[in-house]
Write an enzyme that holds these catalytic residues in place. Structure first.
Site, PDB file in Angstrom:
ATOM      1  N   ASN A 242      49.755  41.154  38.492  1.00 28.94           N
ATOM      2  CA  ASN A 242      48.483  41.900  38.915  1.00 28.94           C
ATOM      3  C   ASN A 242      48.175  41.602  40.102  1.00 28.94           C
ATOM      4  OD1 ASN A 242      46.117  43.366  38.888  1.00 28.94           O
ATOM      5  ND2 ASN A 242      45.104  42.145  37.363  1.00 28.94           N
ATOM      6  N   ASP A 243      47.707  40.482  40.629  1.00 31.71           N
ATOM      7  CA  ASP A 243      47.126  40.182  41.889  1.00 31.71           C
ATOM      8  C   ASP A 243      48.480  40.700  42.879  1.00 31.71           C
ATOM      9  OD1 ASP A 243      44.829  39.231  41.242  1.00 31.71           O
ATOM     10  OD2 ASP A 243      45.509  37.277  41.430  1.00 31.71           O
ATOM     11  N   VAL A 244      49.454  40.572  42.835  1.00 32.62           N
ATOM     12  CA  VAL A 244      50.663  40.630  43.810  1.00 32.62           C
ATOM     13  C   VAL A 244      50.972  42.023  43.903  1.00 32.62           C
ATOM     14  CG1 VAL A 244      51.818  38.536  43.237  1.00 32.62           C
ATOM     15  CG2 VAL A 244      52.597  40.472  41.946  1.00 32.62           C
TER      16      VAL A 244
ATOM     17  N   ALA B  54      43.128  35.563  41.017  1.00 34.69           N
ATOM     18  CA  ALA B  54      42.306  35.694  41.993  1.00 34.69           C
ATOM     19  C   ALA B  54      41.088  36.044  41.670  1.00 34.69           C
ATOM     20  CB  ALA B  54      42.902  36.834  43.315  1.00 34.69           C
TER      21      ALA B  54
END
Lengths: 457, 104
Positions: free
Chosen positions: A383-385, A424
């Site tokens: 997700n965050d990446v 995050a």
């Protein structure tokens, strides 16, 4: 036995130290890494032979027996552990090393004199205990024996400060008096401090903490080298301490985090806390069959594997899906973010284990320009990446972190467990874009269903 | 050994440690950490010395615990690093890994 002269002993220890430097150097490049590790193991073996041949020792058989027992525990554990559980095993090994250093220093206390040696003993006992207890907590978090979210109890900052001050005070007590009781108090407080410092760290940051504790253990080994007057321990421990510090910083910056933020972030309003808030904006979710059709009629697919794939242990199913697609003439590439998985580089290890050829694993810089020519970007448990907020919103906690540019693919498919944000704790706007399709569920279940559907196309 | 010599060793080793890892691909961070982890298992040397020179039974027992812990660190560390790096070595016989996965 005492058959080696002090000069020869010193030379052989020097050779062992050089082996360790060459080992670290070798480990820095994929080609020489395995040989590097073997050189390190050779250095360790050499050092062990030297210590038995150069020092007057009693109970040699007993010691050899215990070493054999330790080997009998360690080898099967390292051979049989699942690849996904590698990080916690490393944490465990690190912790026992720190514990061993603390015990050695504790026992040497009665034999040392001089301010410098006493400071080294105090340092080793304290930091060794912190490393041991901290590693035990990271192990428990990674093994999911305890909640992976940050654990903050009311008044935690005060308690931590008090324990830290108490540790310092008893370290001073130990240095000034050389009192054995002081060393026990220090050992107990250091253990408490290790637990308290690691508890507030979120699951995603645990690998960085392992790396930090690894550097700590290195320094304790160096300090016990001072206590024992053993140059090999001093040099090897310092090497690990210094290189471990650099590695910790490199890992933290690859994840867009700072080490201080990781250790104390939870007290500042929880930027490390994975938010569990759900969004109620509309998204397009679909079935495994629809995803299979998207994939089956694409020409180029880029797979972006993430933490979710590692947790679900879906790497073998993923590899099989990739092979099936390739058999249909579809080009499949894996785009690997530097911190995909549980540790930097962990995803490469996992996919390599599942027999995904090294050539189809593309690093971020290599794969990013390819997204605009790809029909489907399949994001599995990441997700965050892939969150464009890292590029577009300067206020975001991940702003500035390098990301995989999946947003420029024609179609984006997310396999996700839920709408929860990543570690995050921020929403991913890409999920709400028109070209995005979501398939909810455990990565392994979803991939198995997609695989079956692709085979039936 | 005098304090200044030991300090010299320490400072030089710090610089070598900083240099040796300065440019490393993130792909190798995990094996590197594991390899460094194995190296500090060399505390086994210290544990053996303390155990071999123990003057009483309680000291011997604690020292042998240290020997055990250090052995696990040293031996396990190198073996697990080797196993990680084995994965980078290229493709193994097809199906061996999936067969293992299917068995559990």
């Amino acid at each position: 036995m005492n058959i080696l002269s002090p000069e020869l002993t010193a030379v052989l220890y020097l050779i062992a130290a050089v082996c360790f430097i060459l080992a670290l150097k070798g480990l820095s490049s994929p080609k020489s890494a395995r040989r590097g590790n073997l050189i390190g193991a050779f250095g360790a073996l050499l050092a062990m032979v030297v210590v038995f041949l150069s020092t007057e020792l009693d109970n040699v058989l007993l010691i050899l027996g215990v070493i054999a027992l330790g080997t009998a525990i360690a080898v099967p554990a390292s051979r049989l552990v699942k690849m996904t559980q590698m990080p916690q095993l490393v944490a465990l090994f690190n912790g026992v090393g720190g514990g061993a250093a603390a015990l050695v220093a504790l026992l040497e206390l009665t034999h040392v004199d001089g301010l410098g040696s006493l400071i080294a003993v105090a340092f080793t006992v304290l930091v060794g205990a912190v490393s041991f207890a901290g590693s035990a907590i990271t192990f428990a978090k990674l093994q999911e024996l305890m909640p992976t979210r940050p654990i903050v109890f009311p008044g935690a900052p005060v308690v931590i400060s008090l324990v830290a001050l108490g540790s310092l005070a008893s370290a001073v007590w130990l240095v000034l008096t050389g009192d054995v009781l002081a060393s026990y108090v220090l050992l107990a407080l250091g253990t408490a401090l290790g637990v308290l410092v690691v508890l507030p760290v979120g699951g995603a940051d645990v690998p960085i903490v392992i790396s930090l504790l690894n550097a700590f253990t290195g320094l304790t080994v160096a300090a016990s080298g001072l206590v024992l007057g053993n140059t090999l321990l001093l040099v090897a421990g310092t090497l690990v301490g210094a290189s471990g510090t650099i590695l910790t910083r490199a890992m933290a910056s690859a994840m867009g985090r700072s080490v201080v933020g990781i250790l104390f972030g939870a007290f500042r309003g929880g930027s490390t806390a994975g938010s569990t808030a759900m969004s109620d904006r509309p998204v397009r979710s679909s079935s495994a069959e629809d995803v299979a059709i998207l994939l089956g009629y694409a020409q180029r697919v880029i797979v972006v594997p993430g933490y979710g794939l590692a947790v679900a242990q879906a790497q073998h199913t993923m590899a099989e899906l990739a092979t099936t697609l390739e058999a249909k003439g579809i080009e499949v590439v894996f785009g690997i973010h530097p911190v995909a998985g549980r540790m930097p580089g962990h995803m490469n290890v996992l996919l390599a284990e599942a027999n995904v050829p090294y050539e189809v694993l593309a690093e971020m810089d290599e794969v990013n320009p390819q997204f605009k020519n790809c029909d489907v970007a399949l994001v599995v448990g990441a997700n965050d990446v892939v969150n464009p907020a890292a590029k577009t919103s300067p206020g975001s906690p991940i702003y500035g972190m390098p990301i995989l540019d999946v947003a420029s693919a024609r179609q984006v498919v997310f396999l996700k467990r839920s709408m929860r944000p990543g570690f995050a704790g921020i929403e991913n706007d890409l999920l709400f874009e028109p070209q995005t399709t979501l398939l909810f569920g455990d990565a392994k279940d979803s991939l198995t269903k997609v695989l079956t559907a692709v085979k039936n196309l | 050994m005098d304090a200044i010599t030991l300090l010299t060793f320490f400072v030089l080793a710090v610089f070598v440690g900083f240099e040796v890892f300065s440019k490393v691909s993130s792909t190798l961070h995990t094996p590197l950490m594991s390899g460094a982890n194995a190296i500090h298992g060399i505390i086994l040397v210290g544990a053996v010395i303390v155990a071999g020179q123990a003057e009483s039974v309680p000291v011997l027992v604690v020292a042998l615990i240290a020997v055990l812990l250090a052995t696990v660190n040293l031996v396990g560390g190198f073996v697990v690093t080797d196993r990680m790096l084995e994965m980078f070595g290229g493709r193994r016989a097809p199906g061996s890994a999936s067969a293992k996965e299917g068995a559990k």
